[in-house]
Design an enzyme around this catalytic site. Sequence first.
Site, PDB file in Angstrom:
ATOM      1  N   LYS A 203       0.866  -1.178   0.000  1.00 62.90           N
ATOM      2  CA  LYS A 203       0.000   0.000   0.000  1.00 62.90           C
ATOM      3  C   LYS A 203       0.898   1.221   0.000  1.00 62.90           C
ATOM      4  CE  LYS A 203      -2.633   2.242   3.469  1.00 62.90           C
ATOM      5  NZ  LYS A 203      -3.755   2.251   4.380  1.00 62.90           N
TER       6      LYS A 203
HETATM    7  C1  R5P Z   1      -2.976   5.728   8.229  1.00 65.53           C
HETATM    8  O1  R5P Z   1      -1.988   5.820   8.839  1.00 65.53           O
HETATM    9  C2  R5P Z   1      -3.468   4.468   7.837  1.00 65.53           C
HETATM   10  O2  R5P Z   1      -2.494   3.554   7.497  1.00 65.53           O
HETATM   11  C3  R5P Z   1      -4.509   4.516   6.764  1.00 65.53           C
HETATM   12  O3  R5P Z   1      -4.973   3.219   6.654  1.00 65.53           O
HETATM   13  C4  R5P Z   1      -4.046   4.978   5.417  1.00 65.53           C
HETATM   14  O4  R5P Z   1      -3.350   6.171   5.486  1.00 65.53           O
HETATM   15  C5  R5P Z   1      -5.207   5.073   4.431  1.00 65.53           C
HETATM   16  O5  R5P Z   1      -6.092   6.019   4.826  1.00 65.53           O
HETATM   17  P1  R5P Z   1      -6.256   7.392   4.061  1.00 65.53           P
HETATM   18  O6  R5P Z   1      -6.951   7.041   2.763  1.00 65.53           O
HETATM   19  O7  R5P Z   1      -7.109   8.225   4.954  1.00 65.53           O
HETATM   20  O8  R5P Z   1      -4.903   7.952   3.810  1.00 65.53           O
END
Ligand code: R5P
Length: 291
Positions: A203
């Site tokens: 990710k």
């Molecule tokens: C944040 O630290 C988390 O890992 C979230 O799962 C990730 O950042 C995804 O969330 P967003 O789309 O809000 O960035």
Amino acid sequence: MAEHDLSEKRKEYFLDTPQKNDTFFLKGSSGYDWGFRNRLARIFSPKSGRTVMLAIDHGYFQGPTTGLERIDVTIKPLVPFADALMCTRGILRSVINPESGNPVVMRASGGPSILKDLSNEQIAVNMEDALRMNVSAVAVQVFVGGECETQTINNMIRLVDEGMRYGMPVLGVTAVGKDLARDSRYIGLASRMLAELGAAIIKTYFCDDFDKVVAACPVPIIIAGGKKLAEFEALTMARNAIDAGASGVDMGRNIFQSDAPEAMITAVRKVVHENMSAVQAFELYTELKNR
Ligand code: R5P
């Protein structure tokens, strides 16, 4: 035993039909054991090869994030729209119904709060508890270039070793700190490192030349949404990421902080799974929002 098989139907061995060796649908994932691939096939749709994961794990370092103050009230209605839910074990046990049936990608690293150096993470869940909760993957943040780079890489390697033993995929999250660049050189370096060191899914953040980042990464990449954008911008980012070869999104704030979270996740699904354009998806969002 054969002598107890009293069926009068003629046996059929299809002698002219060799058994097919089916290949697994996900990039770079054919070599894993059955349980491992079964878990991946819960997260990613075997039909589109993609996923819309709903990220609600932000509280593990920033407390009651806007939109996540009451997960039981605001997030539960969104759960049926998500292919997978990314959350901590605390939220999973206290708020999410086991009957929901959603595959879970569980946050398995943590430690420091927003008040400290965020890269100083440790493993936050052991594999036994992840298995007890029947999750489909564990997620670990890796801070390439961060103060505690090696420590966070070691966190991931330990989870990968345990995961290989039990059939549990590890999602490696490339952290982007305030001092770390968000360009294809950095994202490409971090994504490739995590894949080389055993992450089954990466990710990361969308950037220019994302197609090159995807090409150089041997396993599926999904994008985080990042900070809240206008809905059309967020849908355009998702569209561009998919066009560059991303295998889906793990989106949080751009869904749960939207004025119409259900409409937004529905529109994101259309982009990811049905190749809808950003313009059409935004029209759909607007229509659903105004209903
Ligand atoms: C944040 O630290 C988390 O890992 C979230 O799962 C990730 O950042 C995804 O969330 P967003 O789309 O809000 O960035």
